[in-house]
Scaffold this active site. Structure first.
Site, PDB file in Angstrom:
ATOM      1  CE  LYS A 195       0.062   9.634  53.317  1.00 15.79           C
ATOM      2  NZ  LYS A 195      -0.382  10.971  52.877  1.00 15.79           N
ATOM      3  CD  GLU A 201      10.803   5.308  42.580  1.00 14.35           C
ATOM      4  OE1 GLU A 201      10.558   6.077  41.647  1.00 14.35           O
ATOM      5  OE2 GLU A 201       9.944   4.930  43.419  1.00 14.35           O
ATOM      6  N   GLY A 254       3.641  13.765  52.024  1.00 15.89           N
ATOM      7  CA  GLY A 254       5.075  13.517  52.025  1.00 15.89           C
ATOM      8  C   GLY A 254       5.930  14.755  52.172  1.00 15.89           C
ATOM      9  NE  ARG A 255       3.446  19.023  47.989  1.00 18.81           N
ATOM     10  CZ  ARG A 255       2.586  18.100  47.575  1.00 18.81           C
ATOM     11  NH1 ARG A 255       2.943  16.834  47.531  1.00 18.81           N
ATOM     12  NH2 ARG A 255       1.362  18.435  47.215  1.00 18.81           N
ATOM     13  CD  GLU A 340       5.392  16.193  44.879  1.00 15.50           C
ATOM     14  OE1 GLU A 340       6.256  15.647  44.150  1.00 15.50           O
ATOM     15  OE2 GLU A 340       5.146  15.808  46.037  1.00 15.50           O
ATOM     16  CG  HIS A 371      32.140  34.301  41.792  1.00 17.50           C
ATOM     17  ND1 HIS A 371      32.954  35.311  41.344  1.00 17.50           N
ATOM     18  CD2 HIS A 371      32.008  34.489  43.133  1.00 17.50           C
ATOM     19  CE1 HIS A 371      33.316  36.071  42.370  1.00 17.50           C
ATOM     20  NE2 HIS A 371      32.750  35.594  43.465  1.00 17.50           N
ATOM     21  CE  LYS A 485       5.533   6.675  41.971  1.00 13.45           C
ATOM     22  NZ  LYS A 485       5.155   7.268  43.271  1.00 13.45           N
TER      23      LYS A 485
END
Length: 512
Positions: A195, A201, A254-255, A340, A371, A485
């Site tokens: 963005k 990263e 973002g999400r 978030e 399982h 961060k």
């Protein structure tokens, strides 16, 4: 908490909790607590069934939650969302992700359509060979810029992809090296999704990807880059040609960004026609959410159940199990979307939240999960509401027995959680006893195509928003991810003091 909201919660806390067995004495319960959202397809109407009958919702609870929704001005908050009014109050922004798929304030919808056309031109140019032979795309992002594309590409390209897409989010170089091994640099493009175009990263991975291209004979690595960003000027400064910069609005978080240019890798993999169907499925859910009131609103009804289990029953987690291998990444995607968005400790007005907010979202894929973790769900001491997700149409061409066994297991698990029982010969062995009365909801898709996936994601977006309104919080900021961060940057700069444990770890790893 205002008095009408407190009064609504007082009403809800006073309601008894009948067992699921008792609730099913109502012969129309399944009909009254199930509903479909549909959209047109080539083969007639297609859609998703949402069955919340195996939850503890009943008429008194629904009435109480409708009272709460009115006290929280749910209708007004929903109108603000679709009208592009400032609803992300801590950052002074609207939240316009629905406009990217055609729902909301007219100028924002028009902007979204223009940005989609721009993306479509580039996608079609790549497919037509205008940028050379492109067989691979390494998509670099993090958070919502990676989780959404990874889910959609994985779900929709199991059979065939127009371009082979590899999504890389982790700064751990192993992740990027794995993508390198799968791609031929001579036929690879790189998408950089950020963005701000400053995310450390993402930009570190992007620089390494360009170096890899250059080290392997690509004359102009920057010419292979597409930028997906709300800061186009920074992408140009970084070296991306403006014709390969695909912007999206600052008001798209973002999400919630998969519908914007962040969806570029999805469109490149499946084609613009299918990507449009993906948007149309989401748009059908937008229409339902915007136009349907009370518990008939299926997204709001799901939020009623979520609030019931977190606030009234003390459940700390919610499990999601997709009985479809193509939805393997859905629990990961929902973890970020829900935790978030709603993992907050203050309200939108800055007051302390007076109860639990988002539960911990977790899950897996059936039948594998049966399982692994279902032992706890059936016989453990935790009450965990479960969502089951399945498709009537299989995603494979094998013997139909595969899909029949898959669906049988899915439906049987929900029935067993509710009914309980004792599997010993005489029905008395406590080790073989199942208490039952354990809730689940079932989301049953007619098929799992692009439109269905879009609808499924949009449903959970609106469910998340509805939960936020009922809790009075802002689901569109995420300051909780920023502190760590910042401290990482402080470590790099050496400009901060840390606790003794952290100092020791830095020294032992050679960073001190």
């Amino acid at each position: 908490m205002t008095d009408p909201i407190r009064a609504a919660w007082d009403t809800l806390h006073a309601i008894d909790h009948p067992t699921l067995a008792a609730l099913f004495e109502d012969t129309v319960r399944v009909e009254s607590l199930s509903g479909r959202i549909e959209w047109p397809s080539q083969d007639g109407d297609c859609g998703i069934l949402f069955d919340w009958s195996k939850t503890h919702l009943n008429a008194p609870l629904i009435a109480g939650f409708e009272q709460l929704a009115n006290a929280c001005d749910f209708a007004g908050q929903r109108e603000k969302l679709f009208n592009a009014e400032i609803i992300n109050v801590t950052e002074g922004r609207a939240a316009t992700h629905t406009a990217m798929r055609g729902a909301g304030e007219a100028s924002k919808v028009e902007e979204g359509e223009a940005l989609l056309r721009r993306m479509g031109i580039l996608v079609e140019a790549i497919h037509d060979g205008a940028l050379g032979d492109v067989k691979h795309l390494i998509h670099i992002g993090i958070g919502g810029s990676a989780l959404g594309p990874a889910l959609a590409v994985d779900a929709l390209t199991r059979d065939l992809a127009k371009v082979d897409v590899h999504v890389v989010s982790n700064i751990d170089g192993v992740a990027l090296e794995q993508a390198f091994k799968a791609c031929d640099p001579a036929t690879t493009m790189v998408a950089v999704a950020s963005k701000t175009f400053t995310t450390i990263e993402t930009m570190t991975n992007a620089s390494s990807a360009l170096k890899w291209l250059g080290d392997n004979g690509v004359d102009d690595p920057s010419g292979r880059v597409v930028a997906l960003t709300a800061s186009p000027e920074k992408a140009v400064e970084w070296g991306v040609d403006e014709t390969r910069v695909l912007p999206f609005p600052e008001s798209v978080g973002g999400r919630y960004s998969l519908w914007s240019s962040i969806g570029f890798p999805v469109a490149l993999a499946i084609g613009m026609e299918e990507f449009t169907q993906f948007l149309n499925g989401a748009l059908a859910v937008d229409a339902h959410f915007a136009e349907t009131n009370g518990a008939d609103n299926l997204c709001l009804r799901a939020a009623f159940a979520d609030q019931y289990y977190t606030r009234l029953r003390g459940c700390q987690t919610r499990a999601v199990f997709a009985y479809d291998e193509r939805l393997d990444l859905l629990p990961d995607y929902l973890q970020q979307l829900e935790m978030e968005s709603n993992g907050k400790r203050v309200t939108a007005s800055g007051d302390q939240v007076d109860g639990p907010t988002a539960p911990i979202t977790w899950g897996g894929v059936g039948t594998d999960a049966q399982h692994a973790v279902f032992q706890l769900l059936h016989q453990g001491t935790h009450l965990v509401p479960v969502d089951f997700i399945a498709s009537i149409v299989p995603g494979d061409m094998l013997d139909p027995a595969h899909h029949q066994i898959l669906l049988t297991n899915c439906f049987a698990q929900g029935a067993a959680l509710m009914a309980g029982g004792n599997m010993s010969a005489d029905g008395t062995d406590p080790a073989r006893a199942f208490p039952g009365n354990r809730p689940s909801a079932t989301i049953l898709c007619d098929d799992l195509d692009a439109a269905t996936l879009g609808a499924l994601i949009a449903f959970h977006e609106h469910r998340t928003f509805a939960n936020a309104v009922l809790m009075g919080i802002n689901p569109f900021d995420q300051f909780g991810v920023e502190l760590g961060k910042k401290m990482a940057k402080d470590i790099e700069s050496g400009g901060a003091e840390f606790d003794a444990s952290t100092r020791a770890l830095l020294e032992k790893s050679g960073l001190g």
